[in-house]
Design a protein around this motif. Sequence first.
Motif, mmCIF file in Angstrom:
data_model
loop_
_atom_site.group_PDB
_atom_site.id
_atom_site.type_symbol
_atom_site.label_atom_id
_atom_site.label_comp_id
_atom_site.label_asym_id
_atom_site.label_seq_id
_atom_site.Cartn_x
_atom_site.Cartn_y
_atom_site.Cartn_z
ATOM 1 N N LYS A 174 -13.666 -9.478 34.348
ATOM 2 C CA LYS A 174 -13.858 -11.085 34.550
ATOM 3 C C LYS A 174 -14.578 -11.015 35.834
ATOM 4 C CE LYS A 174 -9.703 -12.551 34.218
ATOM 5 N NZ LYS A 174 -8.465 -13.427 34.240
ATOM 6 N N ALA B 135 -10.448 -23.393 34.807
ATOM 7 C CA ALA B 135 -11.242 -22.372 34.009
ATOM 8 C C ALA B 135 -10.529 -21.104 33.654
ATOM 9 C CB ALA B 135 -12.509 -22.261 34.952
ATOM 10 N N LEU B 136 -10.004 -20.388 34.533
ATOM 11 C CA LEU B 136 -9.250 -19.310 34.278
ATOM 12 C C LEU B 136 -8.076 -19.592 33.450
ATOM 13 C CD1 LEU B 136 -8.945 -17.601 37.757
ATOM 14 C CD2 LEU B 136 -10.238 -16.841 35.858
ATOM 15 N N GLU C 106 -14.025 -15.531 40.799
ATOM 16 C CA GLU C 106 -13.083 -16.777 40.328
ATOM 17 C C GLU C 106 -11.872 -16.349 40.554
ATOM 18 O OE1 GLU C 106 -13.082 -19.383 36.318
ATOM 19 O OE2 GLU C 106 -14.758 -18.381 36.836
ATOM 20 N N VAL C 107 -11.294 -15.066 40.432
ATOM 21 C CA VAL C 107 -10.142 -14.720 40.877
ATOM 22 C C VAL C 107 -9.895 -14.971 42.030
ATOM 23 C CG1 VAL C 107 -8.651 -12.702 40.581
ATOM 24 C CG2 VAL C 107 -9.993 -13.299 38.659
ATOM 25 N N PRO D 53 -4.190 -14.556 38.602
ATOM 26 C CA PRO D 53 -5.159 -15.043 37.911
ATOM 27 C C PRO D 53 -5.981 -14.083 37.153
ATOM 28 C CG PRO D 53 -5.427 -15.702 40.218
ATOM 29 C CD PRO D 53 -4.091 -14.865 40.029
ATOM 30 N N ALA E 222 -9.614 -19.619 30.101
ATOM 31 C CA ALA E 222 -9.927 -18.530 29.417
ATOM 32 C C ALA E 222 -8.928 -17.807 29.143
ATOM 33 C CB ALA E 222 -10.761 -17.723 30.504
ATOM 34 N N ILE E 223 -7.493 -17.542 30.011
ATOM 35 C CA ILE E 223 -6.417 -16.945 29.586
ATOM 36 C C ILE E 223 -5.970 -17.408 28.199
ATOM 37 C CG2 ILE E 223 -4.029 -16.852 30.228
ATOM 38 C CD1 ILE E 223 -5.075 -16.924 33.209
ATOM 39 N N LEU F 90 -1.955 -27.439 41.524
ATOM 40 C CA LEU F 90 -3.434 -27.347 41.442
ATOM 41 C C LEU F 90 -3.783 -26.159 40.586
ATOM 42 C CD1 LEU F 90 -6.126 -28.749 41.547
ATOM 43 C CD2 LEU F 90 -6.032 -27.828 44.023
ATOM 44 N N PHE F 91 -2.869 -24.869 40.946
ATOM 45 C CA PHE F 91 -3.345 -23.646 40.649
ATOM 46 C C PHE F 91 -2.091 -23.030 39.999
ATOM 47 C CE2 PHE F 91 -6.086 -24.109 44.183
ATOM 48 C CZ PHE F 91 -7.248 -24.224 43.660
ATOM 49 N N LEU F 92 -1.103 -23.713 39.521
ATOM 50 C CA LEU F 92 0.159 -23.290 39.114
ATOM 51 C C LEU F 92 0.512 -23.835 37.844
ATOM 52 C CD1 LEU F 92 2.170 -21.074 40.120
ATOM 53 C CD2 LEU F 92 3.556 -22.863 41.222
ATOM 54 N N PHE G 148 -4.979 -20.920 46.662
ATOM 55 C CA PHE G 148 -3.510 -21.026 46.293
ATOM 56 C C PHE G 148 -2.675 -20.395 47.477
ATOM 57 C CE2 PHE G 148 0.275 -19.381 44.173
ATOM 58 C CZ PHE G 148 0.737 -20.770 43.735
ATOM 59 N N GLY H 226 -13.049 -14.530 31.070
ATOM 60 C CA GLY H 226 -12.016 -14.470 30.110
ATOM 61 C C GLY H 226 -10.999 -13.410 30.568
ATOM 62 N N VAL I 49 -0.687 -18.195 37.940
ATOM 63 C CA VAL I 49 -1.569 -18.574 38.951
ATOM 64 C C VAL I 49 -3.162 -18.707 38.450
ATOM 65 C CG1 VAL I 49 -2.413 -18.479 41.280
ATOM 66 C CG2 VAL I 49 -0.055 -17.751 40.743
ATOM 67 N N ALA I 50 -3.600 -19.898 38.185
ATOM 68 C CA ALA I 50 -4.929 -19.902 37.766
ATOM 69 C C ALA I 50 -5.589 -21.394 37.962
ATOM 70 C CB ALA I 50 -4.805 -19.687 36.242
ATOM 71 N N ASP I 51 -6.737 -21.474 38.014
ATOM 72 C CA ASP I 51 -7.333 -22.681 37.996
ATOM 73 C C ASP I 51 -7.593 -23.307 36.440
ATOM 74 O OD1 ASP I 51 -9.536 -21.306 37.126
ATOM 75 O OD2 ASP I 51 -10.641 -21.723 38.967
ATOM 76 N N VAL J 183 -9.152 -18.307 43.530
ATOM 77 C CA VAL J 183 -8.019 -18.863 43.058
ATOM 78 C C VAL J 183 -6.906 -18.524 43.998
ATOM 79 C CG1 VAL J 183 -6.317 -19.220 41.420
ATOM 80 C CG2 VAL J 183 -8.494 -19.492 40.866
#
Lengths: 111, 378
Positions: free
Chosen positions: B333, A32-33, B337-338, A64, A36-37, A8-10, B345, B296, A28-30, B341
Amino acid sequence: MNIERVGLFLWRIPPDARPGMRVPALVVADDALMAAIQAATLPGADRQRRDAAGHREGRASAMPDIHQGYGLPVGGVVATDARSGVVSPGAIGFDINCGVRCSRTGLEPRT
Amino acid sequence: MPRIPALVDALYASIPTGVGARSTVLAVGARSRRRSMEQGRRGPSAVATARARRPRSGSNRADVSPEPGATRSPARARERGLASARIAGLRQSLPRAAGRRRDPRRRGVRGRVRLRLGALAIMIHTGSRGLGHQVCTDYLAVTGAALRRYGIAVPDRQLACAPVGSSEAIELPRGHASAPPTFAFANRQVLAHVAGQASRARSSASARASLGLACVYDVAHNIAKEEEQRDRRRRPPASARAPQGRDARPFQDSRCSCRATWALLVRPAWDGDGHARDLRLDLPRRGAPDEPDGRGQGRPRSRTSTRSSRPAAWWRAPPGHESLAEEMPEAYKDVREVVDVVHRFGISTRVARLAAARRDQAEPPAQAAMRLAQRMVD
């Protein structure tokens, strides 16, 4: 860029994504992130892939808040074997001990 | 109780802010600064000011023991370090309203951190310009020159490295892990003491009695450390590994007396291969906003572009505001949000959110608390 979703986040960048990579890179990010990345930090992600080509153990990871840095991206984490690995000043980074101290008080705003 | 604008003015009047600023209340000579770099909190500049205001609980102390050889950082780095020591590194010192959550998982952590809803906390951010940058630059040159000797090929010179056990690798941690962090932790402790003095000066007698300035955490990044990682699910234990990176665990070494608090604030997680994931303190990092801002990458706005801007949380421009603006929340950013997660996680557990104190926070504490609590609800 070949990025596999493994949780889910990986996310995983496989070691064959770029010649010379020896270990996979994990991010590691959702959603949206990650979007953006990919949109804003392609150079950073690319550096994360390149870092995986070094003398590292296991895998290179990105937190993230990953974004472009020198060598290893900011938000990047690598591990090396303490007996047969390497020490990399660039992986540690330039902002040595940039930090924050939080002190609590018993004060409340005046009414 | 102090009024927030008056308290902020007092903090900015006492603590040098911005690159190049000098303290008007601290007079620390070159010899003392050098000893601070070598001895940390035990150095004269730190001991004289900070000893009296140590946290009540030993487990909450932010203190590190310098490594032997702390003075072995390259000469140029030491020179820049001493120069930057005159640049008192406080960039941002805003009292923030502390909040807490009701999640049972956080109950033990809250008790240890002792953040009280509505109470003020003081955040002190120090940069690393000068000493830290020079140490990395110098050791990159050292390891870069040794790449061929050790038969190491890297795709980027910024990733130059040296084998563990080599002379370069032995010297490098001493420069990285000793002098800059030792000085920086001592520096923040001194600045915290000055902040406490300023707060007391602007407080009534009853408020002074309840000031109780105590360290919640003192964290830093770009720290290299060697530690033993043990996978409890495996026998024998996994081999020792040395985490490196800009998000490596921030405390310098296992002798850091914050260890007890740290252990409560994070929980180790292991992936399938028995490698430790990064561990992270989940309290807001620098410039943590209470409103969404940039999106971002970590810093979507360049340092140059931020210098003409004014953070939303400021109601007046403090001294040195041009360089302070580089670190404003809007330059980064969306930290929420960070944090969300890393919490979901499982890297760390969200404990509290520190919201920027507002000038208009002269409302009844109950209302302010309700408003803050509402903002903290997911």
